[in-house]
Design an enzyme around this catalytic site. Structure first.
Site, PDB file in Angstrom:
ATOM      1  N   LYS A  84      -5.578  -8.963  -5.676  1.00  0.00           N
ATOM      2  CA  LYS A  84      -6.758  -9.396  -4.917  1.00  0.00           C
ATOM      3  C   LYS A  84      -7.902  -8.395  -5.137  1.00  0.00           C
ATOM      4  CE  LYS A  84      -6.165  -7.030  -0.632  1.00  0.00           C
ATOM      5  NZ  LYS A  84      -6.725  -6.680   0.582  1.00  0.00           N
ATOM      6  N   LYS A  96       0.814  -1.224   0.000  1.00  0.00           N
ATOM      7  CA  LYS A  96       0.000   0.000   0.000  1.00  0.00           C
ATOM      8  C   LYS A  96       0.840   1.263   0.000  1.00  0.00           C
ATOM      9  CE  LYS A  96      -4.352  -1.749   1.661  1.00  0.00           C
ATOM     10  NZ  LYS A  96      -5.363  -1.776   2.671  1.00  0.00           N
ATOM     11  N   LYS A 108     -11.417  -3.302  -1.802  1.00  0.00           N
ATOM     12  CA  LYS A 108     -12.313  -2.141  -1.666  1.00  0.00           C
ATOM     13  C   LYS A 108     -11.648  -0.889  -2.183  1.00  0.00           C
ATOM     14  CE  LYS A 108     -13.092  -3.376   2.792  1.00  0.00           C
ATOM     15  NZ  LYS A 108     -12.720  -2.940   4.071  1.00  0.00           N
TER      16      LYS A 108
HETATM   17  P1  TYM Z   1     -10.449  -5.335   5.461  1.00  0.00           P
HETATM   18  O1  TYM Z   1     -11.489  -4.414   5.920  1.00  0.00           O
HETATM   19  O2  TYM Z   1      -9.511  -4.890   4.392  1.00  0.00           O
HETATM   20  O3  TYM Z   1     -11.128  -6.650   4.946  1.00  0.00           O
HETATM   21  C1  TYM Z   1     -12.119  -7.304   5.725  1.00  0.00           C
HETATM   22  C2  TYM Z   1     -11.941  -8.812   5.625  1.00  0.00           C
HETATM   23  O4  TYM Z   1     -12.110  -9.230   4.267  1.00  0.00           O
HETATM   24  C3  TYM Z   1     -11.000 -10.044   3.887  1.00  0.00           C
HETATM   25  N1  TYM Z   1     -10.738  -9.837   2.459  1.00  0.00           N
HETATM   26  C4  TYM Z   1     -10.734 -10.803   1.543  1.00  0.00           C
HETATM   27  N2  TYM Z   1     -10.940 -12.124   1.645  1.00  0.00           N
HETATM   28  C5  TYM Z   1     -10.872 -12.838   0.500  1.00  0.00           C
HETATM   29  N3  TYM Z   1     -10.608 -12.291  -0.726  1.00  0.00           N
HETATM   30  C6  TYM Z   1     -10.391 -10.972  -0.852  1.00  0.00           C
HETATM   31  N4  TYM Z   1     -10.151 -10.432  -2.037  1.00  0.00           N
HETATM   32  C7  TYM Z   1     -10.449 -10.159   0.319  1.00  0.00           C
HETATM   33  N5  TYM Z   1     -10.294  -8.834   0.541  1.00  0.00           N
HETATM   34  C8  TYM Z   1     -10.475  -8.652   1.870  1.00  0.00           C
HETATM   35  C9  TYM Z   1      -9.851  -9.541   4.753  1.00  0.00           C
HETATM   36  O5  TYM Z   1      -8.830 -10.501   4.851  1.00  0.00           O
HETATM   37  C10 TYM Z   1     -10.544  -9.273   6.052  1.00  0.00           C
HETATM   38  O6  TYM Z   1     -10.668 -10.468   6.786  1.00  0.00           O
HETATM   39  N6  TYM Z   1      -7.211  -5.050   9.223  1.00  0.00           N
HETATM   40  C11 TYM Z   1      -8.438  -5.668   8.746  1.00  0.00           C
HETATM   41  C12 TYM Z   1      -9.641  -5.321   9.607  1.00  0.00           C
HETATM   42  C13 TYM Z   1      -9.416  -5.593  11.034  1.00  0.00           C
HETATM   43  C14 TYM Z   1      -9.483  -6.846  11.700  1.00  0.00           C
HETATM   44  C15 TYM Z   1      -9.183  -6.578  13.054  1.00  0.00           C
HETATM   45  C16 TYM Z   1      -9.772  -8.150  11.261  1.00  0.00           C
HETATM   46  C17 TYM Z   1      -9.088  -4.656  11.972  1.00  0.00           C
HETATM   47  N7  TYM Z   1      -8.946  -5.254  13.193  1.00  0.00           N
HETATM   48  C18 TYM Z   1      -9.141  -7.605  14.012  1.00  0.00           C
HETATM   49  C19 TYM Z   1      -9.738  -9.162  12.238  1.00  0.00           C
HETATM   50  C20 TYM Z   1      -9.425  -8.881  13.558  1.00  0.00           C
HETATM   51  C21 TYM Z   1      -8.715  -5.166   7.358  1.00  0.00           C
HETATM   52  O7  TYM Z   1      -8.211  -4.158   6.926  1.00  0.00           O
HETATM   53  O8  TYM Z   1      -9.626  -5.900   6.682  1.00  0.00           O
END
Ligand code: TYM
Length: 343
Positions: free
Chosen positions: A207, A119, A210
């Site tokens: 991947k 990023k 968002k």
């Molecule tokens: P975030 O908001 O980017 O994404 C949310 C969840 O979606 C999963 N994900 C995917 N899974 C499969 N294929 C994809 N293309 C894909 N894109 C996103 C991510 O792996 C995630 O599980 N840091 C985290 C949010 C967070 C969090 C936490 C998660 C903050 N604190 C504590 C678990 C526990 C994040 O940015 O996810």
């Protein structure tokens, strides 16, 4: 905190897409629906994480609510005391523990995080929050002693970091934290061989994200079903004219097989067997496109029925409980590092 905790968070920096849905939301919500007798389920909105990359701040409140509505439409029960739905910033202990953990985290350790490298690469003005966000994520998990953390494959490294920092603190201060299970055990628990990574339809080397520059390859849960079907029809494939599951040689087609397998709830091998060798990619894409449109139509009907009052009540109830649990952990840590008198 008597029951083991299953916890996940989804940032509210844009609408959620099918990668978020299948990677983290659905596995957690399925546990909430079927296993709440055995586990406490924490499903939260990491609103402080939402602006590690630039966002429109005037839109953040709407996004937070939109995420909560998507959770409800996916079947998250809103009226069970052991299912917590909360906003991270309503539990100040998350920020406070982050600062403490920051002081035990190596600069080099965070510099190695792949997400940070991806990023920040080419970005003009990289913020400390982007660098630091795995520490906030570790706090999110450790405050509740979560054992299982369903996340997509891109977050596995952050989960390993959480285990590392928890282990280090435990060695120094004598068993402060419950350590979440290692990534392979998490996959086993959720019945998967590996973490899920749905790829961008237009560029299957990346991947689905968002924050992608273009939404041509991203299927949002709020996409109009016909428009989403068109995205599938325009998905990038290859020139082999033979459907096979081979993520290296045929990443586009393999991604479509993966999506179909998730939508149908059938193992990837079964879906591959059903279409293996099919030479018309147009026909194959049509099958996936129809299935995507059908899924979104049904999902959006549920979304239209979501009751905001029920969400508000769930937030209020859960945020009280989350604060109690998080503050109890924080106090233990404050005592250990000398900020509070030991009991
Ligand atoms: P975030 O908001 O980017 O994404 C949310 C969840 O979606 C999963 N994900 C995917 N899974 C499969 N294929 C994809 N293309 C894909 N894109 C996103 C991510 O792996 C995630 O599980 N840091 C985290 C949010 C967070 C969090 C936490 C998660 C903050 N604190 C504590 C678990 C526990 C994040 O940015 O996810």
């Amino acid at each position: 905190m008597t029951k083991p905790v299953i916890l996940t968070g989804l940032r509210a920096n844009n609408d959620l897409h099918i990668g978020n849905y299948f990677g983290a939301m659905l596995p957690t919500i399925e546990m909430a629906k079927s296993h709440v007798d055995e586990y406490q389920i924490n499903m939260f909105i990491p609103d402080l994480h939402s602006f590690t990359t630039p966002i429109d701040h005037d839109d953040l409140q709407r996004q937070v609510w939109s995420n909560a509505r998507l959770f409800a439409a996916s079947g998250l029960p809103l009226d069970n005391d052991d299912i917590l739905l909360y906003r991270q910033s309503y539990v100040p202990a998350h920020s406070e523990l982050t600062w403490i953990l920051d002081c035990f985290t190596g600069f080099g350790e965070l510099s190695r995080m792949t997400q940070f490298k991806d990023k920040s690469q080419g970005a003009e003005d990289v913020k400390v929050g982007l660098f630091n966000y795995p520490v906030l994520m570790a706090s999110d998990i450790l405050l509740y002693g979560a054992k299982y953390v369903p996340v997509g494959d891109d977050q596995s490294q952050h989960l390993e970091f959480t285990r590392d920092i928890a282990g280090r603190m435990n060695n120094k201060f004598n068993d402060l934290f419950e350590v979440p299970y290692e990534v392979s055990k998490q996959h086993e628990f959720f019945g998967k061989g590996q973490g899920l990574r749905i790829m961008d339809l237009a560029d299957p080397s990346k991947k689905m994200s968002k924050s992608a520059d273009s939404d041509k390859g991203v299927i949002f849960l709020t996409d109009e079903p016909g428009a989403a079907a068109k995205k599938v029809m325009s998905a990038t494939t290859d020139d082999r004219a033979s459907v096979n599951y081979n993520t290296i040689e045929q990443p586009g087609i393999s991604n479509l097989l993966q999506i179909l397998s998730l939508l149908r709830g059938h193992p990837i091998e079964d879906v591959e067997t059903a279409y293996k060798g099919q030479s018309s990619y147009g026909d194959f894409k049509r099958i996936v496109a129809d299935e995507v449109a059908e899924f979104l139509t049904a999902f959006q009907a549920k979304l239209a029925d979501v009751n905001d009052d029920a969400i508000k009540a769930a937030f209020e109830r859960s945020e009280v409980r989350a604060n109690e649990q998080a503050n109890a952990t924080l106090l233990r840590v404050q005592q250990a590092v000398g900020l509070r008198q030991k009991a």
